[in-house]
Design an enzyme around this catalytic site. Structure first.
Site, PDB file in Angstrom:
ATOM      1  N   ASP A 106       6.142   3.021   5.032  1.00 11.99           N
ATOM      2  CA  ASP A 106       6.766   1.779   5.524  1.00 11.99           C
ATOM      3  C   ASP A 106       6.684   0.655   4.475  1.00 11.99           C
ATOM      4  O   ASP A 106       7.233  -0.423   4.684  1.00 11.99           O
ATOM      5  CB  ASP A 106       6.189   1.328   6.874  1.00 11.99           C
ATOM      6  CG  ASP A 106       4.686   1.086   6.870  1.00 11.99           C
ATOM      7  OD1 ASP A 106       4.000   1.560   5.947  1.00 11.99           O
ATOM      8  OD2 ASP A 106       4.198   0.423   7.807  1.00 11.99           O
ATOM      9  N   HIS A 129       1.660   3.764   2.021  1.00 10.50           N
ATOM     10  CA  HIS A 129       2.386   4.352   3.162  1.00 10.50           C
ATOM     11  C   HIS A 129       3.899   4.124   3.046  1.00 10.50           C
ATOM     12  O   HIS A 129       4.332   3.168   2.407  1.00 10.50           O
ATOM     13  CB  HIS A 129       1.887   3.750   4.480  1.00 10.50           C
ATOM     14  CG  HIS A 129       0.509   4.235   4.862  1.00 10.50           C
ATOM     15  ND1 HIS A 129      -0.270   3.598   5.799  1.00 10.50           N
ATOM     16  CD2 HIS A 129      -0.216   5.301   4.430  1.00 10.50           C
ATOM     17  CE1 HIS A 129      -1.425   4.246   5.937  1.00 10.50           C
ATOM     18  NE2 HIS A 129      -1.416   5.286   5.114  1.00 10.50           N
ATOM     19  N   ASN A 146      -2.546   2.830  13.202  1.00 14.08           N
ATOM     20  CA  ASN A 146      -2.746   4.070  12.459  1.00 14.08           C
ATOM     21  C   ASN A 146      -4.024   3.981  11.602  1.00 14.08           C
ATOM     22  O   ASN A 146      -4.066   3.265  10.611  1.00 14.08           O
ATOM     23  CB  ASN A 146      -1.513   4.309  11.576  1.00 14.08           C
ATOM     24  CG  ASN A 146      -1.664   5.525  10.674  1.00 14.08           C
ATOM     25  OD1 ASN A 146      -2.620   6.293  10.792  1.00 14.08           O
ATOM     26  ND2 ASN A 146      -0.711   5.705   9.773  1.00 14.08           N
ATOM     27  N   HIS A 150       0.853  -1.192   0.000  1.00 10.43           N
ATOM     28  CA  HIS A 150       0.000   0.000   0.000  1.00 10.43           C
ATOM     29  C   HIS A 150       0.885   1.237   0.000  1.00 10.43           C
ATOM     30  O   HIS A 150       2.108   1.113   0.052  1.00 10.43           O
ATOM     31  CB  HIS A 150      -1.049   0.012   1.125  1.00 10.43           C
ATOM     32  CG  HIS A 150      -0.510   0.197   2.507  1.00 10.43           C
ATOM     33  ND1 HIS A 150      -0.007  -0.839   3.250  1.00 10.43           N
ATOM     34  CD2 HIS A 150      -0.407   1.300   3.302  1.00 10.43           C
ATOM     35  CE1 HIS A 150       0.381  -0.375   4.436  1.00 10.43           C
ATOM     36  NE2 HIS A 150       0.161   0.915   4.491  1.00 10.43           N
ATOM     37  N   HIS A 184      -6.974  -0.968   6.323  1.00 15.11           N
ATOM     38  CA  HIS A 184      -5.956  -0.096   6.910  1.00 15.11           C
ATOM     39  C   HIS A 184      -5.758   1.144   6.031  1.00 15.11           C
ATOM     40  O   HIS A 184      -5.529   2.246   6.527  1.00 15.11           O
ATOM     41  CB  HIS A 184      -4.666  -0.891   7.038  1.00 15.11           C
ATOM     42  CG  HIS A 184      -3.454  -0.087   7.348  1.00 15.11           C
ATOM     43  ND1 HIS A 184      -3.190   0.401   8.602  1.00 15.11           N
ATOM     44  CD2 HIS A 184      -2.434   0.341   6.549  1.00 15.11           C
ATOM     45  CE1 HIS A 184      -2.056   1.088   8.571  1.00 15.11           C
ATOM     46  NE2 HIS A 184      -1.580   1.070   7.346  1.00 15.11           N
TER      47      HIS A 184
END
Ligand code: ZN
Length: 245
Positions: free
Chosen positions: A100, A98, A190, A96, A159
């Site tokens: 990280d 993000h 988050n 995804h 998420h």
């Protein structure tokens, strides 16, 4: 004299070994067969949090699932894979948008590895100023690399609006990324890009698609307890109930 030298060497090796372990920024843990989990760390709300990624060693090179969270570990990860397995990373998929997951996409592209995300992830990455992949997939895709096959699967919003999982049907490995929370986590983490209404349904879709997984890799923290999927479902159902009250 020789004895003293031996003791000094022993002490040096011991101290060196300890110090390496104490500030280890990159951990690599064998999962099963040619699958390895790699862990890097970053600060989130003042705490040092681990992020899990995975790599697979094939006859045609290594395949990377997500890039390190710690931006200083992009090259050390390649070096470790080279030293340990004598393989180059040939393909990398981020699950995804993000950082990280996507942080190393441009770096790895520059190193000659084929980088992939979904079209949905790419749109969000562009909008939010994240690193982007060279190649885009617009639907669930089966990748075959040498003797291994795996499928990307988009189960719906959770998420993040774009989170995908990777399913290794033969090995029954579910690489879940940040969509799936560790049994160590008592919250969904988050939620800034999360879908409160869809999260639970999305987890159910994963359960339907990926039957009887032997291993489930969570985005963060301990992955060894495979109740993680059910644990995430319960938390997602509670979240939905709370928000509808
Ligand atoms: Zn994450």
């Amino acid at each position: 004299m020789q004895k003293i030298a031996t003791i000094i060497i022993f002490l040096f090796v011991t101290i060196n070994g300890f110090s390496q372990r104490a500030d280890s920024s990159l951990k690599i843990v064998p999962l099963t067969g040619n699958f390895y989990i790699y862990i890097t760390y970053s600060l989130y709300k003042g705490n040092r949090i681990p992020a899990n990624g995975m790599y697979l060693i094939t006859d045609s090179g290594a395949v990377l699932f997500d890039t390190p969270w710690d931006t200083t570990q992009f090259q050390p990860l390649l070096d470790s894979i080279q030293q340990r397995h004598h393989k180059k990373v040939v393909l990398c998929i981020a699950t995804h948008f993000h950082e990280d997951r996507t942080g190393g996409l441009e770096y790895y592209r520059q190193q000659g590895c084929k980088t992939y995300t979904t079209v949905l992830t790419d749109g969000l990455s562009k909008k939010r100023g994240m690193k982007r992949a060279e190649f885009l997939i617009d639907k669930d895709t089966v990748f075959t690399v040498a003797q291994y096959s795996f499928q990307t699967y988009y189960p719906g919003k959770g998420h993040a609006p774009d989170n995908i999982v990777v399913w290794f049907k033969k090995e029954r490995i579910l690489y879940g990324g940040c969509l799936i929370k560790s049994t160590e986590d008592d919250g969904l983490g988050n939620l800034s890009d999360a879908s409160v209404t869809d999260y639970a349904t999305t987890i159910k879709n994963v359960q339907l698609k990926c039957k009887n997984p032997k291993y489930i890799i969570t985005g963060h923290d301990d992955w060894t307890n495979i109740s993680s999927l059910q644990h995430t479902l319960l938390m997602a159902q509670q979240l939905k109930q709370k928000s509808s009250r």
